[in-house]
Design an enzyme around this catalytic site. Structure first.
Site, PDB file in Angstrom:
ATOM      1  N   HIS A   6       0.834  -1.203   0.000  1.00 21.15           N
ATOM      2  CA  HIS A   6       0.000   0.000   0.000  1.00 21.15           C
ATOM      3  C   HIS A   6       0.868   1.252   0.000  1.00 21.15           C
ATOM      4  O   HIS A   6       1.249   1.776   1.045  1.00 21.15           O
ATOM      5  CB  HIS A   6      -0.929  -0.006   1.222  1.00 21.15           C
ATOM      6  CG  HIS A   6      -2.002   1.028   1.189  1.00 21.15           C
ATOM      7  ND1 HIS A   6      -3.099   0.995   2.019  1.00 21.15           N
ATOM      8  CD2 HIS A   6      -2.163   2.137   0.429  1.00 21.15           C
ATOM      9  CE1 HIS A   6      -3.872   2.034   1.782  1.00 21.15           C
ATOM     10  NE2 HIS A   6      -3.321   2.751   0.811  1.00 21.15           N
ATOM     11  N   HIS A   8       1.274   5.186  -2.123  1.00 22.25           N
ATOM     12  CA  HIS A   8       0.718   6.168  -3.063  1.00 22.25           C
ATOM     13  C   HIS A   8       1.778   7.238  -3.354  1.00 22.25           C
ATOM     14  O   HIS A   8       2.616   7.562  -2.505  1.00 22.25           O
ATOM     15  CB  HIS A   8      -0.506   6.867  -2.472  1.00 22.25           C
ATOM     16  CG  HIS A   8      -1.648   5.965  -2.157  1.00 22.25           C
ATOM     17  ND1 HIS A   8      -2.302   5.223  -3.119  1.00 22.25           N
ATOM     18  CD2 HIS A   8      -2.283   5.695  -0.977  1.00 22.25           C
ATOM     19  CE1 HIS A   8      -3.274   4.540  -2.548  1.00 22.25           C
ATOM     20  NE2 HIS A   8      -3.288   4.802  -1.253  1.00 22.25           N
ATOM     21  N   ARG A  71      -1.858   8.999  -5.874  1.00 21.58           N
ATOM     22  CA  ARG A  71      -2.345   9.482  -4.577  1.00 21.58           C
ATOM     23  C   ARG A  71      -3.859   9.307  -4.485  1.00 21.58           C
ATOM     24  O   ARG A  71      -4.610   9.798  -5.345  1.00 21.58           O
ATOM     25  CB  ARG A  71      -1.963  10.946  -4.403  1.00 21.58           C
ATOM     26  CG  ARG A  71      -2.295  11.538  -3.049  1.00 21.58           C
ATOM     27  CD  ARG A  71      -1.724  12.937  -2.953  1.00 21.58           C
ATOM     28  NE  ARG A  71      -2.036  13.557  -1.671  1.00 21.58           N
ATOM     29  CZ  ARG A  71      -1.608  14.758  -1.299  1.00 21.58           C
ATOM     30  NH1 ARG A  71      -0.834  15.449  -2.133  1.00 21.58           N
ATOM     31  NH2 ARG A  71      -1.921  15.256  -0.129  1.00 21.58           N
ATOM     32  N   SER A  73      -6.250  10.465  -2.429  1.00 24.78           N
ATOM     33  CA  SER A  73      -7.102  11.641  -2.253  1.00 24.78           C
ATOM     34  C   SER A  73      -7.144  12.505  -3.507  1.00 24.78           C
ATOM     35  O   SER A  73      -8.066  13.313  -3.682  1.00 24.78           O
ATOM     36  CB  SER A  73      -6.624  12.475  -1.060  1.00 24.78           C
ATOM     37  OG  SER A  73      -5.313  12.960  -1.275  1.00 24.78           O
ATOM     38  N   HIS A 178     -10.489   1.272  -2.550  1.00 26.01           N
ATOM     39  CA  HIS A 178      -9.990   2.512  -1.952  1.00 26.01           C
ATOM     40  C   HIS A 178     -10.792   3.707  -2.448  1.00 26.01           C
ATOM     41  O   HIS A 178     -10.776   4.021  -3.639  1.00 26.01           O
ATOM     42  CB  HIS A 178      -8.515   2.702  -2.303  1.00 26.01           C
ATOM     43  CG  HIS A 178      -7.748   3.513  -1.305  1.00 26.01           C
ATOM     44  ND1 HIS A 178      -8.196   4.730  -0.841  1.00 26.01           N
ATOM     45  CD2 HIS A 178      -6.567   3.281  -0.673  1.00 26.01           C
ATOM     46  CE1 HIS A 178      -7.309   5.206   0.027  1.00 26.01           C
ATOM     47  NE2 HIS A 178      -6.319   4.349   0.156  1.00 26.01           N
ATOM     48  N   TYR A 194     -12.571   7.006   4.566  1.00 29.95           N
ATOM     49  CA  TYR A 194     -11.770   5.833   4.218  1.00 29.95           C
ATOM     50  C   TYR A 194     -12.186   4.612   5.049  1.00 29.95           C
ATOM     51  O   TYR A 194     -12.400   3.527   4.525  1.00 29.95           O
ATOM     52  CB  TYR A 194     -10.276   6.106   4.450  1.00 29.95           C
ATOM     53  CG  TYR A 194      -9.593   6.934   3.395  1.00 29.95           C
ATOM     54  CD1 TYR A 194     -10.300   7.654   2.431  1.00 29.95           C
ATOM     55  CD2 TYR A 194      -8.201   7.027   3.368  1.00 29.95           C
ATOM     56  CE1 TYR A 194      -9.653   8.418   1.486  1.00 29.95           C
ATOM     57  CE2 TYR A 194      -7.539   7.789   2.406  1.00 29.95           C
ATOM     58  CZ  TYR A 194      -8.267   8.487   1.480  1.00 29.95           C
ATOM     59  OH  TYR A 194      -7.614   9.243   0.538  1.00 29.95           O
ATOM     60  N   GLU A 284       1.480   2.553   3.823  1.00 35.48           N
ATOM     61  CA  GLU A 284       1.015   3.817   3.249  1.00 35.48           C
ATOM     62  C   GLU A 284       1.898   4.966   3.727  1.00 35.48           C
ATOM     63  O   GLU A 284       1.416   5.995   4.201  1.00 35.48           O
ATOM     64  CB  GLU A 284      -0.459   4.053   3.602  1.00 35.48           C
ATOM     65  CG  GLU A 284      -1.135   5.071   2.708  1.00 35.48           C
ATOM     66  CD  GLU A 284      -2.615   5.261   2.985  1.00 35.48           C
ATOM     67  OE1 GLU A 284      -3.247   6.040   2.261  1.00 35.48           O
ATOM     68  OE2 GLU A 284      -3.142   4.623   3.923  1.00 35.48           O
ATOM     69  N   ARG A 290       1.205  11.180   9.060  1.00 36.58           N
ATOM     70  CA  ARG A 290       2.634  11.356   8.789  1.00 36.58           C
ATOM     71  C   ARG A 290       3.463  11.696  10.020  1.00 36.58           C
ATOM     72  O   ARG A 290       4.679  11.788   9.945  1.00 36.58           O
ATOM     73  CB  ARG A 290       2.834  12.455   7.740  1.00 36.58           C
ATOM     74  CG  ARG A 290       2.071  12.202   6.457  1.00 36.58           C
ATOM     75  CD  ARG A 290       2.418  13.223   5.395  1.00 36.58           C
ATOM     76  NE  ARG A 290       1.640  13.020   4.174  1.00 36.58           N
ATOM     77  CZ  ARG A 290       1.870  13.646   3.028  1.00 36.58           C
ATOM     78  NH1 ARG A 290       2.856  14.528   2.946  1.00 36.58           N
ATOM     79  NH2 ARG A 290       1.114  13.416   1.970  1.00 36.58           N
TER      80      ARG A 290
END
Length: 342
Positions: A6, A8, A71, A73, A178, A194, A284, A290
């Site tokens: 996973h 992106h 990505r 989003s 997703h 999500y 991810e 983050r």
């Protein structure tokens, strides 16, 4: 190997976002619509965005390969019409392909589809085929809610989706289920939409007999399956009330979960409740969460630490989570790795 299922492209050059803003402005004013040729991103720019971000973290965390897609989003299928989504997905997929070519030992590709609310999923097949046949991608991302939080599409069990499933079976590729950005103020994109979608996708499959029609179809439900592991007894009980087979027979030959769960108790629960054959390592990285956890001093998304420290996995089962299950769920990846002698 340690394969992260996973990933992106969240660190793309700013010029990509700027082009997208122009494209969105061009929906209202077609004279302002940019051409694809106007977006110019060099290989050096791509290398810089990856080497100083994802690859650096991969080296620090001991991750060998990432299955890499645009990505999530940024997919934003609710914006514009199919032509807008088609142009946008083609650009984003090509960038992931270029990353894969620049870093062949670190990346495999998964495609974003050009979905659009109310549009027949057959329109996504050309991009799917291109990404598998020309780009060598090993999977796709499938958005069960192109409307962006309003859920106007039929459930995943509906024949509406069958054209995509038929291609998935033909190419022997899985789909990560997703969603993308929420445009519904009730649902925060990463904190609610999500996880709602992960749980919803599982329940749509539970209430149906989808996998009788497609016994080799494979779905990867991200973010640890949303609420599914935590409420496993509820889902077992609902299946029983609906006169469905036991979940291990009804769903677990076809549905898998990643480890994008950002604390130790969450991974402990996942690995205790869900059979190990259905868990794939994922992080991810540089994604929705983050920051650094003040309780541990480590990044929340450094999920390998949780895998190493859970008492519910040993060396043999960690191998399955890190590598064995990914090779089985993504057979095109397995073939590519074997071609390299891995």
């Amino acid at each position: 190997m340690i394969i992260d299922c996973h990933g992106h492209y969240t660190t793309a050059p700013k010029s990509l976002e700027e082009w997208r803003k122009r494209q969105i402005a061009g929906i209202a004013d077609p004279t302002a619509m940019p051409s694809v040729a106007e977006l110019k991103i060099s290989d050096d720019e791509l290398r810089e965005t990856i080497e100083t971000n994802q690859v650096a973290l991969m080296k620090q965390r001991g991750i060998d390969m990432v299955i890499f897609s645009p990505r999530a989003s940024f997919m934003a299928h609710h914006i514009g019409d199919f032509n807008v989504s088609a142009a946008w997905s083609a650009i984003c997929n090509e960038l992931c392909f270029r990353i894969k070519e620049l870093f062949p030992d670190h990346y495999a590709g998964a495609a974003m589809l050009p979905q659009s609310p109310g549009v027949d999923p057959r329109t996504s097949i050309a991009e799917l085929e291109k990404c598998v046949k020309e780009y060598g991608f090993v999977g796709i991302n499938l958005n069960p809610d192109p409307s962006g939080g309003h859920w106007t599409s039929p459930p995943l069990s509906d024949r509406h989706w069958y054209p995509v499933y038929e291609k998935m079976v033909e190419y022997d590729i899985p789909a990560m289920i997703h969603v993308s950005t929420s445009c519904n103020a009730c649902f925060h994109t990463t904190g609610a939409h999500y996880l709602n979608a992960d749980t919803t996708a599982f329940m749509q499959c539970l209430t149906s007999d989808l996998f009788k029609d497609f016994p080799t179809l494979r779905f990867l439900i991200p973010h640890g399956g949303g609420a599914v592991p935590y409420h496993w007894g509820r889902f077992r009980g609902l299946a029983q009330e609906l006169k469905k087979p036991l979940l291990k027979d009804h769903l677990l030959n076809n549905i898998f979960f990643d480890t994008c769960v950002y604390h130790q108790p969450g991974i402990d629960l996942l690995s205790k409740v869900i059979p190990v054959d259905n868990i794939l390592f994922g992080s991810e990285m540089i994604g929705a969460v983050r920051g650094i956890d003040p309780e541990t001093g480590h990044y929340y998304d450094d999920t390998r630490r949780y895998i190493e420290n859970t008492p519910y996995l040993d060396a043999d089962t960690r191998y399955k989570v890190y590598e064995g299950n990914a090779r089985r769920v993504f057979p095109l990846l397995d073939t590519a790795l074997k071609t390299k002698g891995l």
